[in-house]
Design a protein around this motif. Sequence first.
Motif, short mmCIF file in Angstrom:
data_model
loop_
_atom_site.label_atom_id
_atom_site.label_comp_id
_atom_site.label_asym_id
_atom_site.label_seq_id
_atom_site.Cartn_x
_atom_site.Cartn_y
_atom_site.Cartn_z
N ASP A 1 0.82 -1.22 0.00
CA ASP A 1 0.00 0.00 0.00
C ASP A 1 0.86 1.27 0.00
O ASP A 1 0.43 2.32 0.49
CB ASP A 1 -0.95 0.04 1.21
N GLU B 1 -2.75 6.06 0.79
CA GLU B 1 -3.84 6.92 1.23
C GLU B 1 -3.40 8.39 1.25
O GLU B 1 -4.17 9.28 0.88
CB GLU B 1 -4.32 6.50 2.62
N ASP C 1 -13.22 1.86 4.83
CA ASP C 1 -13.77 2.63 5.95
C ASP C 1 -15.22 2.28 6.21
O ASP C 1 -15.65 2.14 7.36
CB ASP C 1 -13.64 4.14 5.65
N GLU D 1 -10.04 2.69 -0.34
CA GLU D 1 -9.99 3.24 1.02
C GLU D 1 -11.40 3.56 1.53
O GLU D 1 -11.71 3.32 2.71
CB GLU D 1 -9.13 4.50 1.05
#
Length: 490
Positions: free
Chosen positions: A170, A255, A298, A294
């Motif tokens: 990631d 992210e 979540d 992402e």
Amino acid sequence: MEHKDQNNDPDATPKDVKIFDINADDRTTDQTTEGPQLDVHISREFIQQLQKILSDEDTDALFVLLEDFHAADVADILEVLASKERLKLIELLGSRLDPEVLIEIEGEAQDDLYENIPNEQIADAVNELETDDAVYVLEELDDQDREEVLKSLAVDDRVAIEESLSFPEDSAGRLMQRDLVALPEFWTVGQTIDYLRSDDADVPDDFYDIFVVDPGHKPVGSVPLSRVMRTGRDKAIGSIMDPELYLVDVKADQEEVAYQFTKYHLISAAVIDESRRLVGVITVDDVVDVIEEEAEEDILALAGVGGDTALNENIREITKSRFTWLLANLGTAILASAVIGFFDATIEQMVALAVLMPIVASMGGNAGTQTMTVAVRALATKELGTTNALRNISREVIVAGFNGVILALISGVIAWLWFDSIMLGGVFAAAMIVNMLAAGLFGILVPLAMQRSGIDPAIASSVFVTTITDVVGFFAFLGLAALFLLQGGL
């Protein structure tokens, strides 16, 4: 089974295709585009047609049916089919399987696909894919298969992919593409255009910017392709470049990369190593996938569902992921019940308390979830931080207080009329205000505390917020009721 772009062929004519829409009985064709326009979910009629072809093992009919399908549509079909039918489709497609399917497919269907095509075919597919997509495919293989595929690649490709795999999962290093265009400042626009058009140029199929580098291969600027095409041939690249670059560290979390792209509206960004040398490029299409991934993680985490449990994931993985959080919720539910147990004598004296107390806990839980969701999202987008935390905490408490007073008045009157006790209505209203304030306060404090502790707020916040509002709600309502009962007020 390649996806064909008829726009490049002036003699091509649109083919007659059936459009299957699961949401409608009418099949319609979009006259403004060519080729099949399929919904993400394939209709029952289409699947039944495919199942018959698979049963008959009619490869000719299969290739005709799937000829113009995009790789993403083929991946959807594989995911919809039962495992036995999926394996038959993989077998019939054989070497004609579009390599792009390997990066579009997910869950249990991905496992079936990777396990039932030979490593030689995966190696051929990796050769056709861009570096970031090739890395995605290889990281999904087990160690033995990955090593076998890597040995089948050319030395340059193998070295590039192995280096990408050496970066943290990631990270920008896994996300970036190795293929890019980097030129010195002194090149002219004419030289650049001639180079890009030459057969010997090693350039990616699709790119947006040309990166300008110094003799140490460190990026000093970038030039959009549109500017190159609008500028005279004698101009130096260095004179038309943008000197302000958004550089991404090769080890940066994906992210964080997605956040930078969103905030600064980037199309592409240069990736640099520890020596600030240009090692790759990240483009917006890669970031869109990260943003979707992402956001999905979540949403699933807020519900206590693991991020890797897709709809077509195998049953064992789904069960394992959900059980962990269900077990945690069982513990918190027992804690809330223990609070009720302290007031069992109070509840025995007045049954109305048992009727009303779930309302207090439920309203607090809902209010806490609202605040928590907003806080988690604000933390993810970096709108909430240490500099403005106190201001946002105060605001959420004030909002909770206003809502608590309004709901307390409504619910207090209802309790009074329902059980013909103004004192009970007052206790109910007071408990509602207390729990709403707790929901507003802890709905934002818990995510902030989770992040400060290095824990993803989306994963653990919901369990703690729900527990707190349940405990506070029960304790406030039953505690106030016990106090007034002892004084004979009820």
